[in-house]
Design a protein around this motif. Structure first.
Motif, mmCIF file in Angstrom:
data_model
loop_
_atom_site.group_PDB
_atom_site.id
_atom_site.type_symbol
_atom_site.label_atom_id
_atom_site.label_comp_id
_atom_site.label_asym_id
_atom_site.label_seq_id
_atom_site.Cartn_x
_atom_site.Cartn_y
_atom_site.Cartn_z
ATOM 1 N N GLY A 286 -0.541 -21.458 -27.230
ATOM 2 C CA GLY A 286 0.147 -20.965 -26.050
ATOM 3 C C GLY A 286 -0.785 -20.863 -24.865
ATOM 4 N N GLU A 287 -0.259 -20.350 -23.787
ATOM 5 C CA GLU A 287 -1.019 -20.114 -22.563
ATOM 6 C C GLU A 287 -1.524 -18.681 -22.609
ATOM 7 O OE1 GLU A 287 -2.128 -22.256 -19.095
ATOM 8 O OE2 GLU A 287 -0.889 -22.895 -20.747
ATOM 9 N N TYR A 288 -2.821 -18.479 -22.362
ATOM 10 C CA TYR A 288 -3.440 -17.167 -22.515
ATOM 11 C C TYR A 288 -4.202 -16.749 -21.263
ATOM 12 C CZ TYR A 288 -2.598 -17.366 -27.556
ATOM 13 O OH TYR A 288 -2.016 -17.408 -28.787
ATOM 14 N N LEU A 289 -4.187 -15.456 -20.993
ATOM 15 C CA LEU A 289 -5.041 -14.829 -19.995
ATOM 16 C C LEU A 289 -6.209 -14.207 -20.758
ATOM 17 C CD1 LEU A 289 -5.727 -13.664 -17.161
ATOM 18 C CD2 LEU A 289 -4.312 -11.698 -17.797
ATOM 19 N N ILE A 290 -7.422 -14.636 -20.457
ATOM 20 C CA ILE A 290 -8.618 -14.142 -21.133
ATOM 21 C C ILE A 290 -9.447 -13.382 -20.108
ATOM 22 C CG2 ILE A 290 -10.681 -14.792 -22.437
ATOM 23 C CD1 ILE A 290 -9.200 -17.539 -22.921
ATOM 24 N N THR A 291 -9.828 -12.157 -20.442
ATOM 25 C CA THR A 291 -10.606 -11.320 -19.536
ATOM 26 C C THR A 291 -11.724 -10.644 -20.300
ATOM 27 O OG1 THR A 291 -8.654 -10.877 -18.194
ATOM 28 C CG2 THR A 291 -10.496 -9.378 -17.916
ATOM 29 N N THR A 292 -12.899 -10.609 -19.701
ATOM 30 C CA THR A 292 -14.000 -9.868 -20.293
ATOM 31 C C THR A 292 -14.665 -9.003 -19.239
ATOM 32 O OG1 THR A 292 -15.963 -10.006 -21.701
ATOM 33 C CG2 THR A 292 -15.724 -11.676 -19.987
ATOM 34 N N ASN A 293 -15.158 -7.870 -19.673
ATOM 35 C CA ASN A 293 -15.852 -6.908 -18.830
ATOM 36 C C ASN A 293 -17.123 -6.532 -19.581
ATOM 37 O OD1 ASN A 293 -16.743 -4.789 -17.289
ATOM 38 N ND2 ASN A 293 -15.061 -3.432 -17.824
ATOM 39 N N VAL A 294 -18.248 -7.167 -19.221
ATOM 40 C CA VAL A 294 -19.503 -6.947 -19.938
ATOM 41 C C VAL A 294 -20.406 -6.040 -19.101
ATOM 42 C CG1 VAL A 294 -21.544 -8.043 -20.929
ATOM 43 C CG2 VAL A 294 -19.313 -9.147 -21.140
ATOM 44 N N ILE A 295 -20.860 -4.971 -19.731
ATOM 45 C CA ILE A 295 -21.771 -4.031 -19.089
ATOM 46 C C ILE A 295 -23.189 -4.419 -19.506
ATOM 47 C CG2 ILE A 295 -22.449 -1.614 -18.890
ATOM 48 C CD1 ILE A 295 -19.528 -0.992 -19.907
ATOM 49 N N ILE A 296 -24.018 -4.758 -18.534
ATOM 50 C CA ILE A 296 -25.413 -5.101 -18.805
ATOM 51 C C ILE A 296 -26.265 -3.985 -18.227
ATOM 52 C CG2 ILE A 296 -27.261 -6.776 -18.470
ATOM 53 C CD1 ILE A 296 -25.062 -8.932 -18.253
ATOM 54 N N THR A 297 -27.062 -3.383 -19.094
ATOM 55 C CA THR A 297 -27.801 -2.193 -18.708
ATOM 56 C C THR A 297 -29.258 -2.271 -19.134
ATOM 57 O OG1 THR A 297 -27.756 0.218 -18.782
ATOM 58 C CG2 THR A 297 -27.148 -0.927 -20.802
ATOM 59 N N GLY A 298 -30.105 -1.526 -18.457
ATOM 60 C CA GLY A 298 -31.525 -1.478 -18.780
ATOM 61 C C GLY A 298 -32.312 -0.900 -17.624
ATOM 62 N N THR A 299 -33.626 -1.034 -17.690
ATOM 63 C CA THR A 299 -34.477 -0.429 -16.667
ATOM 64 C C THR A 299 -34.752 -1.351 -15.487
ATOM 65 O OG1 THR A 299 -36.435 -1.140 -17.889
ATOM 66 C CG2 THR A 299 -35.603 1.091 -18.328
ATOM 67 N N ALA A 300 -34.457 -2.621 -15.618
ATOM 68 C CA ALA A 300 -34.732 -3.582 -14.534
ATOM 69 C C ALA A 300 -33.589 -3.606 -13.538
ATOM 70 C CB ALA A 300 -34.941 -4.976 -15.110
ATOM 71 N N ASN A 301 -33.942 -3.669 -12.267
ATOM 72 C CA ASN A 301 -32.900 -3.764 -11.243
ATOM 73 C C ASN A 301 -33.063 -5.032 -10.419
ATOM 74 O OD1 ASN A 301 -35.107 -3.125 -9.730
ATOM 75 N ND2 ASN A 301 -34.245 -1.311 -8.768
ATOM 76 N N LYS A 302 -33.598 -6.079 -11.040
ATOM 77 C CA LYS A 302 -33.738 -7.362 -10.347
ATOM 78 C C LYS A 302 -33.124 -8.468 -11.197
ATOM 79 C CE LYS A 302 -38.152 -8.577 -12.341
ATOM 80 N NZ LYS A 302 -39.401 -9.237 -12.157
ATOM 81 N N GLY A 303 -32.856 -9.591 -10.571
ATOM 82 C CA GLY A 303 -32.368 -10.754 -11.292
ATOM 83 C C GLY A 303 -30.862 -10.883 -11.311
ATOM 84 N N TYR A 304 -30.413 -11.784 -12.189
ATOM 85 C CA TYR A 304 -28.996 -12.101 -12.299
ATOM 86 C C TYR A 304 -28.406 -11.525 -13.574
ATOM 87 C CZ TYR A 304 -29.718 -15.365 -8.498
ATOM 88 O OH TYR A 304 -30.016 -15.913 -7.278
#
Length: 190
Positions: A100-118
């Motif tokens: 079938g036709e699907y709506l796919i959604t993700t919400n990923v929390i990326i955490t740590g001590t660094a506040n630089k980068g992608y």
């Protein structure tokens, strides 16, 4: 001679008429019947919305996310699967059981001590790219960021959906607790 309302044809006596309890009761019966119809229609509609096939997964414990490596996100908890249209072959692969036709959604929390980068998230089908979301923390200056990615895709029985995360802070970060993945069947109902 009394007037009548436009929508439900309720009786509206004129000011010159005497009050008649039978007219009042007839109006109340009409209102009651129409409200019951509306309530039944609303209940049916809400039941149909509640029965839309959907599944939801989330993380219950944080996961390691190395720097500069695409990493498959593992899902610990299946919150719901209304029609058994998906299954897990392992904690990172979601297998489609119904086409079938699907709506796919993700919400990923990326955490740590660094506040630089992608901080990047990708949705894949059978190992191939479907959708991608990139967040740069260079300008934001915060160590924790949510990256949301959504796509609509036609899926066949046996297709495998995976969520992958990436970061390039220079140190290992984590995929945080309460990251989530949901898949909703929006067409092709059987």
């Amino acid at each position: 001679m009394p007037n009548h309302t436009t929508n439900y044809n309720l009786i509206k006596p004129t000011p010159a008429e005497f009050y008649d309890i039978e007219v009042h009761n007839e109006n109340m019966d009409t209102i009651d019947t129409n409200l019951a119809d509306v309530q039944e229609q609303l209940t049916t509609h809400l039941d149909n919305v509640a029965n839309i096939p959907r599944a939801r997964y989330k993380t219950a414990i944080s996961k390691n996310l190395p720097s500069t490596t695409w990493t498959n996100v593992g899902w610990d908890v299946m919150g719901i699967d209304t029609e058994n249209f998906v299954s897990q072959s392992n904690n990172t692969e979601i297998v489609i059981n119904k086409s079938g036709e699907y709506l796919i959604t993700t919400n990923v929390i990326i955490t740590g001590t660094a506040n630089k980068g992608y901080r990047n998230v990708m949705i894949t089908k059978n190992g191939n790219y479907l959708a991608y979301q990139n967040n740069s923390t260079t300008d934001i200056g915060i160590p924790t960021i949510r990256t949301v990615c959504t796509v609509v895709e036609h899926l066949e029985v046996g297709d495998i959906i995976e969520i992958r995360a990436y970061q390039d802070s220079g140190i290992e970060l984590s995929i945080g607790v309460e990251s989530s993945f949901s898949i909703t069947k929006i067409a092709g109902f059987s």
